[in-house]
Design a protein around this motif. Structure first.
Motif, PDB file in Angstrom:
ATOM      1  N   GLU A 152       4.409   6.837  -1.931  1.00 31.86           N
ATOM      2  CA  GLU A 152       3.127   7.144  -1.272  1.00 31.86           C
ATOM      3  C   GLU A 152       2.434   5.857  -0.851  1.00 31.86           C
TER       4      GLU A 152
ATOM      5  N   LEU B 190      -3.185   4.535   3.046  1.00 32.56           N
ATOM      6  CA  LEU B 190      -3.761   3.935   4.245  1.00 32.56           C
ATOM      7  C   LEU B 190      -5.266   3.844   4.063  1.00 32.56           C
ATOM      8  N   SER B 191      -5.836   2.699   4.426  1.00 34.61           N
ATOM      9  CA  SER B 191      -7.290   2.570   4.334  1.00 34.61           C
ATOM     10  C   SER B 191      -7.775   1.835   5.572  1.00 34.61           C
ATOM     11  N   PRO B 192      -9.087   1.745   5.762  1.00 35.12           N
ATOM     12  CA  PRO B 192      -9.576   1.095   6.983  1.00 35.12           C
ATOM     13  C   PRO B 192      -9.045  -0.330   7.113  1.00 35.12           C
TER      14      PRO B 192
ATOM     15  N   ARG C  95      -9.623  -0.291  10.776  1.00 28.69           N
ATOM     16  CA  ARG C  95      -9.087   0.914  11.403  1.00 28.69           C
ATOM     17  C   ARG C  95     -10.245   1.824  11.814  1.00 28.69           C
TER      18      ARG C  95
ATOM     19  N   LYS D 149      -9.444   4.789  13.941  1.00 28.01           N
ATOM     20  CA  LYS D 149      -8.876   6.109  14.165  1.00 28.01           C
ATOM     21  C   LYS D 149      -7.390   6.091  13.845  1.00 28.01           C
ATOM     22  N   SER D 150      -6.901   7.178  13.295  1.00 32.98           N
ATOM     23  CA  SER D 150      -5.464   7.322  13.063  1.00 32.98           C
ATOM     24  C   SER D 150      -5.039   8.714  13.469  1.00 32.98           C
TER      25      SER D 150
ATOM     26  N   PHE E 132      -1.747  11.392  13.226  1.00 30.95           N
ATOM     27  CA  PHE E 132      -0.484  11.662  12.526  1.00 30.95           C
ATOM     28  C   PHE E 132       0.302  12.725  13.265  1.00 30.95           C
TER      29      PHE E 132
ATOM     30  N   LYS F 107       5.539   8.733   2.278  1.00 30.82           N
ATOM     31  CA  LYS F 107       4.435   9.592   2.678  1.00 30.82           C
ATOM     32  C   LYS F 107       3.196   8.724   2.736  1.00 30.82           C
ATOM     33  N   VAL F 108       2.219   9.158   3.485  1.00 32.37           N
ATOM     34  CA  VAL F 108       1.036   8.338   3.739  1.00 32.37           C
ATOM     35  C   VAL F 108      -0.186   9.106   3.266  1.00 32.37           C
ATOM     36  N   SER F 109      -1.006   8.459   2.476  1.00 29.78           N
ATOM     37  CA  SER F 109      -2.180   9.154   1.961  1.00 29.78           C
ATOM     38  C   SER F 109      -3.452   8.439   2.381  1.00 29.78           C
ATOM     39  N   ILE F 110      -4.528   9.182   2.401  1.00 30.13           N
ATOM     40  CA  ILE F 110      -5.841   8.589   2.654  1.00 30.13           C
ATOM     41  C   ILE F 110      -6.848   9.185   1.662  1.00 30.13           C
ATOM     42  N   ASP F 111      -7.816   8.383   1.304  1.00 34.71           N
ATOM     43  CA  ASP F 111      -8.943   8.861   0.511  1.00 34.71           C
ATOM     44  C   ASP F 111     -10.152   8.957   1.421  1.00 34.71           C
ATOM     45  N   TRP F 112     -10.872  10.048   1.290  1.00 33.55           N
ATOM     46  CA  TRP F 112     -12.001  10.268   2.207  1.00 33.55           C
ATOM     47  C   TRP F 112     -13.257   9.599   1.664  1.00 33.55           C
TER      48      TRP F 112
END
Lengths: 241, 241
Positions: free
Chosen positions: B82, B85-87, B182, B184-185, B187, B236-241
């Motif tokens: 995992e 991804l972050s800004p 970052r 915008k991303s 997927f 896999k790519v994860s993000i935290d909101w």
DNA sequence: ATCGATTTGTCCGTATGTATT
DNA sequence: AAATACATACGGACAAATCGA
């Protein structure tokens, strides 16, 4: 015509012949291609050789077969619809805003002991109960995504009683005075499970984008875990940082 | 043994037989399974029927064939790594933090007029110049992702002069006193382009996760557009909101 | 380095079943 | 009911790649 001495497999040559006829318009989208027997005699190869060529083109999504009807030219890829994911997303509202027609349907639901990965994601004890909802969402009447949603049963007492009147997930949350927010999302690519392929009406060899999300209620309790499966030929998912 | 009157296709039954032998350990990872002829006589079905069963299991990645050698049990899928991804992400640092060994290599670069989609994403005029960098990143010596990175040339004067001494993107930004974030991303899932498949050392039929990102410098100028292509069997790519 | 045995790849022929029109 | 089209299954033959004697 098939070159016999080129060393290139006949079925491979036939694939190229069919591809050429698709790109130059001799075979059009949705059109039936000649039957296996016809191709077999037209190009002087065995029917099995034709089947091998057609089989490969079906696996790569360029053709599709219907037993008893024939083999057809598949639709060319369409422009992807970009779905914007945010901490607090309402599918229906978002699609409407984009000027498209959303549709959401609860295909099935049941109350079960939380599967291991769900319990883990939601921080539940091993024997806790969850509601498992299978939801299909359409955009402009086309299957767009299929979600398996797991809701903590302890946080939603009595849900079983009126889940059949389901309109939308936000409506359920409203009824409980909850307004959960996304706290984590995980993106990955894969092939669909059979259940997902059926719900999305896609072949098993079309990749899908899977998004796992965990949602937390305003009082800080993890409440929803979902895995959404997006058609890769129709959907992309964006986020703003 | 094959049931003749069950109505279940023989090749399907044979697939299940082989699968069972894999899960219960009779056939182990990397081990050669019996030859087509042996299976054919052992289960009293035609060699073509055996080939159909084996072919399906190869397509789904459970077996693989080597002409002249035999058919072998494939490695079970590994756990996905995992990547968060972050800004403001530094690949090298992130992987190190996860206790793995990162590696980053610039495969090629050139200065070109911005392609349409790049100009659009970065808000550039049609004839503006960009640097296009092909970067491959490894985790524990395994290809992990392949990126095409586009950098606004106007914002990075003289970059061509020392890009060959490339160590990392953050190092380049440092040299210009930039610390982009970052904004915008996007997927999506797809199959890899040939270039991507080669760089990642994967077959063309393995899905990939593609992530387009746009980065903005601290003074609000869009400066980088990139498309990263992740192996679906590894990442896999994860993000935290 | 060669040869023969083994194994998968390609190709042809045929027959029967099942779904659709 | 008949014709058409794809699905499954059997048979045989030779080519190409690999491996060990």
């Amino acid at each position: 015509m098939i070159e016999r001495e080129s060393g290139i497999p006949y079925y491979w040559q036939l694939m190229e012949i069919i591809r050429r006829q698709i790109v130059n318009g001799r075979l059009k989208e949705g059109q039936r291609i000649p039957s296996e027997i016809e191709l077999s005699s037209a190009y002087r190869v065995n029917r099995h050789t034709v089947r091998q060529a057609i089989g490969e083109l079906c696996r790569s999504g360029e053709l599709y077969k219907q037993r008893g009807r024939g083999t057809f030219v598949a639709k060319p890829p369409v422009d992807l619809f970009e779905y914007r994911l945010s901490p607090k997303t309402s599918f229906t509202d978002d699609i409407r805003e984009a000027g498209k027609t959303p549709d959401s349907r609860l295909l099935a639901w049941r109350e079960v002991t939380a599967p291991v990965h769900v319990a883990e994601a939601l921080g539940l004890a091993a024997d806790e109960r969850v509601f498992a909802l299978d939801i299909r969402r359409l955009v402009n009447r086309q299957p767009f995504l299929f979600s398996k949603v797991f809701l903590s049963a302890a946080r939603l007492p009595g849900l079983a009683g009126f889940i059949d009147k389901f309109r939308s997930l936000p409506a359920i949350y409203d009824a409980y005075g909850l307004s959960p927010r996304r706290v984590k999302s995980v993106f990955r690519a894969s092939f669909p499970e059979q259940e997902e392929a059926v719900a999305l009406d896609i072949p098993g060899n079309l990749p899908v984008l899977k998004v796992e999300s965990v949602l937390k209620s305003q009082d800080g309790v993890l409440i929803e875990y979902s895995v959404s499966c997006y058609r890769s030929d129709f959907a992309k998912v964006s986020i703003d940082w």
